[in-house]
Scaffold this motif. Sequence first.
Motif, PDB file in Angstrom:
ATOM      1  N   GLY A 205      -1.885   3.962 -19.077  1.00 24.21           N
ATOM      2  CA  GLY A 205      -0.523   4.007 -19.596  1.00 24.21           C
ATOM      3  C   GLY A 205       0.291   5.118 -18.963  1.00 24.21           C
ATOM      4  O   GLY A 205       1.473   4.940 -18.641  1.00 24.21           O
ATOM      5  N   ARG A 206      -0.332   6.282 -18.765  1.00 32.40           N
ATOM      6  CA  ARG A 206       0.373   7.386 -18.113  1.00 32.40           C
ATOM      7  C   ARG A 206       0.735   7.029 -16.672  1.00 32.40           C
ATOM      8  O   ARG A 206       1.843   7.340 -16.195  1.00 32.40           O
ATOM      9  CB  ARG A 206      -0.501   8.635 -18.132  1.00 32.40           C
ATOM     10  CG  ARG A 206      -0.655   9.274 -19.505  1.00 32.40           C
ATOM     11  CD  ARG A 206      -1.535  10.509 -19.427  1.00 32.40           C
ATOM     12  NE  ARG A 206      -1.692  11.145 -20.722  1.00 32.40           N
ATOM     13  CZ  ARG A 206      -2.457  12.216 -20.947  1.00 32.40           C
ATOM     14  NH1 ARG A 206      -3.136  12.744 -19.913  1.00 32.40           N
ATOM     15  NH2 ARG A 206      -2.543  12.735 -22.142  1.00 32.40           N
ATOM     16  N   LYS A 207      -0.199   6.368 -15.975  1.00 32.56           N
ATOM     17  CA  LYS A 207       0.074   5.981 -14.590  1.00 32.56           C
ATOM     18  C   LYS A 207       1.220   4.990 -14.519  1.00 32.56           C
ATOM     19  O   LYS A 207       2.136   5.120 -13.669  1.00 32.56           O
ATOM     20  CB  LYS A 207      -1.187   5.383 -13.980  1.00 32.56           C
ATOM     21  CG  LYS A 207      -1.081   5.090 -12.502  1.00 32.56           C
ATOM     22  CD  LYS A 207      -2.400   4.580 -11.965  1.00 32.56           C
ATOM     23  CE  LYS A 207      -2.311   4.275 -10.479  1.00 32.56           C
ATOM     24  NZ  LYS A 207      -3.609   3.769  -9.945  1.00 32.56           N
ATOM     25  N   ASP A 208       1.227   3.987 -15.388  1.00 32.63           N
ATOM     26  CA  ASP A 208       2.315   3.007 -15.407  1.00 32.63           C
ATOM     27  C   ASP A 208       3.644   3.683 -15.745  1.00 32.63           C
ATOM     28  O   ASP A 208       4.692   3.364 -15.146  1.00 32.63           O
ATOM     29  CB  ASP A 208       2.005   1.909 -16.424  1.00 32.63           C
ATOM     30  CG  ASP A 208       0.765   1.114 -16.036  1.00 32.63           C
ATOM     31  OD1 ASP A 208       0.393   1.135 -14.836  1.00 32.63           O
ATOM     32  OD2 ASP A 208       0.159   0.476 -16.928  1.00 32.63           O
ATOM     33  N   ASN A 209       3.606   4.591 -16.689  1.00 34.05           N
ATOM     34  CA  ASN A 209       4.836   5.290 -17.065  1.00 34.05           C
ATOM     35  C   ASN A 209       5.370   6.112 -15.898  1.00 34.05           C
ATOM     36  O   ASN A 209       6.587   6.154 -15.639  1.00 34.05           O
ATOM     37  CB  ASN A 209       4.549   6.191 -18.266  1.00 34.05           C
ATOM     38  CG  ASN A 209       5.815   6.773 -18.859  1.00 34.05           C
ATOM     39  OD1 ASN A 209       6.915   6.349 -18.529  1.00 34.05           O
ATOM     40  ND2 ASN A 209       5.666   7.749 -19.739  1.00 34.05           N
ATOM     41  N   ARG A 210       4.463   6.792 -15.163  1.00 29.06           N
ATOM     42  CA  ARG A 210       4.890   7.571 -14.002  1.00 29.06           C
ATOM     43  C   ARG A 210       5.496   6.672 -12.935  1.00 29.06           C
ATOM     44  O   ARG A 210       6.523   7.007 -12.313  1.00 29.06           O
ATOM     45  CB  ARG A 210       3.685   8.336 -13.439  1.00 29.06           C
ATOM     46  CG  ARG A 210       4.070   9.362 -12.386  1.00 29.06           C
ATOM     47  CD  ARG A 210       2.847  10.052 -11.814  1.00 29.06           C
ATOM     48  NE  ARG A 210       2.098  10.745 -12.848  1.00 29.06           N
ATOM     49  CZ  ARG A 210       0.913  10.361 -13.317  1.00 29.06           C
ATOM     50  NH1 ARG A 210       0.324   9.275 -12.813  1.00 29.06           N
ATOM     51  NH2 ARG A 210       0.300  11.041 -14.249  1.00 29.06           N
ATOM     52  N   ASN A 214       9.383   6.811 -11.542  1.00 30.48           N
ATOM     53  CA  ASN A 214       9.709   6.987 -10.119  1.00 30.48           C
ATOM     54  C   ASN A 214      10.630   5.876  -9.628  1.00 30.48           C
ATOM     55  O   ASN A 214      11.588   6.123  -8.869  1.00 30.48           O
ATOM     56  CB  ASN A 214       8.427   7.008  -9.285  1.00 30.48           C
ATOM     57  CG  ASN A 214       7.594   8.261  -9.546  1.00 30.48           C
ATOM     58  OD1 ASN A 214       8.134   9.299  -9.906  1.00 30.48           O
ATOM     59  ND2 ASN A 214       6.284   8.160  -9.356  1.00 30.48           N
ATOM     60  N   GLU A 215      10.350   4.643 -10.057  1.00 30.25           N
ATOM     61  CA  GLU A 215      11.225   3.542  -9.673  1.00 30.25           C
ATOM     62  C   GLU A 215      12.631   3.729 -10.228  1.00 30.25           C
ATOM     63  O   GLU A 215      13.635   3.455  -9.539  1.00 30.25           O
ATOM     64  CB  GLU A 215      10.637   2.215 -10.172  1.00 30.25           C
ATOM     65  CG  GLU A 215       9.337   1.819  -9.454  1.00 30.25           C
ATOM     66  CD  GLU A 215       8.750   0.546 -10.024  1.00 30.25           C
ATOM     67  OE1 GLU A 215       9.314   0.043 -11.030  1.00 30.25           O
ATOM     68  OE2 GLU A 215       7.730   0.057  -9.492  1.00 30.25           O
ATOM     69  N   LEU A 216      12.705   4.212 -11.471  1.00 36.81           N
ATOM     70  CA  LEU A 216      14.022   4.447 -12.065  1.00 36.81           C
ATOM     71  C   LEU A 216      14.774   5.545 -11.316  1.00 36.81           C
ATOM     72  O   LEU A 216      15.995   5.442 -11.096  1.00 36.81           O
ATOM     73  CB  LEU A 216      13.843   4.824 -13.533  1.00 36.81           C
ATOM     74  CG  LEU A 216      15.114   5.068 -14.336  1.00 36.81           C
ATOM     75  CD1 LEU A 216      15.986   3.815 -14.368  1.00 36.81           C
ATOM     76  CD2 LEU A 216      14.768   5.490 -15.768  1.00 36.81           C
ATOM     77  N   LYS A 217      14.051   6.584 -10.885  1.00 36.54           N
ATOM     78  CA  LYS A 217      14.685   7.643 -10.118  1.00 36.54           C
ATOM     79  C   LYS A 217      15.232   7.105  -8.801  1.00 36.54           C
ATOM     80  O   LYS A 217      16.363   7.435  -8.388  1.00 36.54           O
ATOM     81  CB  LYS A 217      13.670   8.755  -9.832  1.00 36.54           C
ATOM     82  CG  LYS A 217      13.295   9.592 -11.032  1.00 36.54           C
ATOM     83  CD  LYS A 217      12.245  10.627 -10.660  1.00 36.54           C
ATOM     84  CE  LYS A 217      11.792  11.429 -11.865  1.00 36.54           C
ATOM     85  NZ  LYS A 217      10.734  12.405 -11.496  1.00 36.54           N
TER      86      LYS A 217
END
Length: 267
Positions: A205-210, A214-217
């Motif tokens: 979950g942490r990896k997906d959130n990261r 990054n994609e949003l940035k």
Amino acid sequence: IAEEKPLTPNKRRGAKDAVNPKAAAKPGGKAASPAFDESKPFWMLRLCSDGGEEVILKKDTQREDEIKSIKAAWEELQPGRAAKAKALRDKYLARKADEASKCEEASGEKAKEVEETSGETVEDDNEPTKDPSQVVNRETGDVSVSEITPDSPKFYEIPPAFQPYVRNADTDPDIFDEAEHARLLDSHRRKMEDFHDERKNVLDGRKDNRTRRNELKEKLLATAENMQMEVDVKREEVLALREALRQKQLAEEAARQASIEPDHASV
């Protein structure tokens, strides 16, 4: 020779504590303080005042007067309150006395039972033990296997006085055998597997959130760059129009100035 008898302590004390009346009558002399026992609790009060002032020493009854006034106000609001409270108090004391007497009776009966049981155990110990091989049927003369009862295993029992202080006191003991050991190992293994699965889910979950952040940035940066490029294009267009208008106004002003100069020359 007659033997001299010593003076008694009372006579000595009396002779020692005797006060000279002449010394007591002297003006300005200190009055003899009353004797007291310093080994017992005592307190000393020293008061200094002018000669004309009157000093009165009495008991402080302010708190008692406040309590009496409160009780009087209660009695005035609820007549018969004091009698009712006294009756309830007497009833409570009588109930406590009955409970104490019952507890004493129960403790006496329990002590008698303990004495009786201790006497029975002593008698049983004095009786000779029977050998299981000697248990014989009186009619047939054969040994009965059903009548031979093996002794039950004796485990440590917590005394009744200490049972309230022992957590999870159980009369049936749990034997830690191979089956219990295997069961505990299985339960620990399941707990560890559940923990590792939960940890893996959290890390995923942490990896997906990261990755999403990054994609949003990147999207935000691309949007900002596009907006900056659009603003630059609009600025160039506005500046080009401004420059064209400026050149047109300069040409008109130059033509007007040229038309004005021949008129001045002719005049």
